[in-house]
Design a protein around this motif. Sequence first.
Motif, PDB file in Angstrom:
ATOM      1  N   THR A   8       0.821  -1.210   0.000  1.00  0.00           N
ATOM      2  CA  THR A   8       0.000   0.000   0.000  1.00  0.00           C
ATOM      3  C   THR A   8       0.855   1.260   0.000  1.00  0.00           C
ATOM      4  OG1 THR A   8      -1.719  -1.221   1.158  1.00  0.00           O
ATOM      5  CG2 THR A   8      -1.904   1.175   1.165  1.00  0.00           C
ATOM      6  N   VAL A   9       1.948   1.262   0.751  1.00  0.00           N
ATOM      7  CA  VAL A   9       2.822   2.439   0.796  1.00  0.00           C
ATOM      8  C   VAL A   9       3.410   2.713  -0.594  1.00  0.00           C
ATOM      9  CG1 VAL A   9       4.926   3.394   1.807  1.00  0.00           C
ATOM     10  CG2 VAL A   9       3.349   2.095   3.235  1.00  0.00           C
ATOM     11  N   THR A  10       3.807   1.652  -1.288  1.00  0.00           N
ATOM     12  CA  THR A  10       4.311   1.810  -2.658  1.00  0.00           C
ATOM     13  C   THR A  10       3.210   2.345  -3.562  1.00  0.00           C
ATOM     14  OG1 THR A  10       5.809  -0.056  -2.291  1.00  0.00           O
ATOM     15  CG2 THR A  10       5.450   0.606  -4.564  1.00  0.00           C
ATOM     16  N   GLY A  11       1.987   1.878  -3.356  1.00  0.00           N
ATOM     17  CA  GLY A  11       0.856   2.358  -4.149  1.00  0.00           C
ATOM     18  C   GLY A  11       0.586   3.830  -3.940  1.00  0.00           C
ATOM     19  N   VAL A  12       0.645   4.265  -2.689  1.00  0.00           N
ATOM     20  CA  VAL A  12       0.445   5.688  -2.390  1.00  0.00           C
ATOM     21  C   VAL A  12       1.578   6.521  -2.987  1.00  0.00           C
ATOM     22  CG1 VAL A  12       0.329   7.382  -0.518  1.00  0.00           C
ATOM     23  CG2 VAL A  12      -0.941   5.237  -0.334  1.00  0.00           C
ATOM     24  N   ALA A  13       2.803   6.003  -2.913  1.00  0.00           N
ATOM     25  CA  ALA A  13       3.942   6.707  -3.523  1.00  0.00           C
ATOM     26  C   ALA A  13       3.758   6.793  -5.040  1.00  0.00           C
ATOM     27  CB  ALA A  13       5.245   5.991  -3.185  1.00  0.00           C
ATOM     28  N   PHE A  14       3.250   5.720  -5.641  1.00  0.00           N
ATOM     29  CA  PHE A  14       2.971   5.739  -7.084  1.00  0.00           C
ATOM     30  C   PHE A  14       1.947   6.819  -7.415  1.00  0.00           C
ATOM     31  CE2 PHE A  14      -0.089   4.305 -10.317  1.00  0.00           C
ATOM     32  CZ  PHE A  14       0.715   4.390 -11.440  1.00  0.00           C
ATOM     33  N   LEU A  15       0.856   6.878  -6.643  1.00  0.00           N
ATOM     34  CA  LEU A  15      -0.171   7.898  -6.888  1.00  0.00           C
ATOM     35  C   LEU A  15       0.389   9.308  -6.743  1.00  0.00           C
ATOM     36  CD1 LEU A  15      -3.296   6.400  -5.072  1.00  0.00           C
ATOM     37  CD2 LEU A  15      -2.874   6.542  -7.534  1.00  0.00           C
ATOM     38  N   ALA A  16       1.200   9.514  -5.717  1.00  0.00           N
ATOM     39  CA  ALA A  16       1.787  10.837  -5.493  1.00  0.00           C
ATOM     40  C   ALA A  16       2.746  11.204  -6.624  1.00  0.00           C
ATOM     41  CB  ALA A  16       2.514  10.870  -4.156  1.00  0.00           C
ATOM     42  N   GLY A  17       3.585  10.247  -7.031  1.00  0.00           N
ATOM     43  CA  GLY A  17       4.511  10.504  -8.133  1.00  0.00           C
ATOM     44  C   GLY A  17       3.778  10.774  -9.437  1.00  0.00           C
ATOM     45  N   TYR A  18       2.740   9.999  -9.683  1.00  0.00           N
ATOM     46  CA  TYR A  18       1.947  10.187 -10.900  1.00  0.00           C
ATOM     47  C   TYR A  18       1.293  11.571 -10.910  1.00  0.00           C
ATOM     48  CZ  TYR A  18      -0.956   8.846 -14.854  1.00  0.00           C
ATOM     49  OH  TYR A  18      -1.543   8.784 -16.094  1.00  0.00           O
ATOM     50  N   ALA A  19       0.719  11.953  -9.767  1.00  0.00           N
ATOM     51  CA  ALA A  19       0.076  13.263  -9.664  1.00  0.00           C
ATOM     52  C   ALA A  19       1.086  14.390  -9.875  1.00  0.00           C
ATOM     53  CB  ALA A  19      -0.612  13.403  -8.316  1.00  0.00           C
ATOM     54  N   LEU A  20       2.280  14.224  -9.330  1.00  0.00           N
ATOM     55  CA  LEU A  20       3.316  15.241  -9.484  1.00  0.00           C
ATOM     56  C   LEU A  20       3.739  15.382 -10.950  1.00  0.00           C
ATOM     57  CD1 LEU A  20       5.234  17.235  -8.072  1.00  0.00           C
ATOM     58  CD2 LEU A  20       6.860  15.343  -7.870  1.00  0.00           C
TER      59      LEU A  20
END
Length: 137
Positions: A18-30
């Motif tokens: 889940t932490v990797t998933g949240v990091a993916f979402l944040a990176g994608y949004a950025l």
Amino acid sequence: MLQTITICFLVLHYRGQTVTGVAFLAGYALVLLILLSPLTPLAVITILQASNMPSVVVGKLLQAATNYRNGHTGQLSAVTAFLLFGGSLARIFTSIQETGDPLMAGTFVVSSLCNGLIAAQLLFYWNVKAPHKKKKE
């Protein structure tokens, strides 16, 4: 796009990452925020837009080659193939009318040709059934 990133997040979440998933979402949004901002030069956007065309062509030609090699289209949905073909034809017209961008129109022309190839294969292989695999005893 939203469906794709949601699926990517859910895959990571159900793998226990889940932490990797949240990091993916944040990176994608950025990345999306930067690309949509005035900071990104138009030349970069044009290059990214043009780089989409080879992936479309390669993906569709791989599918067409597999259909040819198999001698049938398998479980490929005729409705989906014909809707993709019709939709890409419509996008040529709308991109010319709305944007006048030749690169965008060219992308949809190439996409239409590839989707037309898949649709033509569906018609050609319409009555061909995939052979049933025999069970090993």
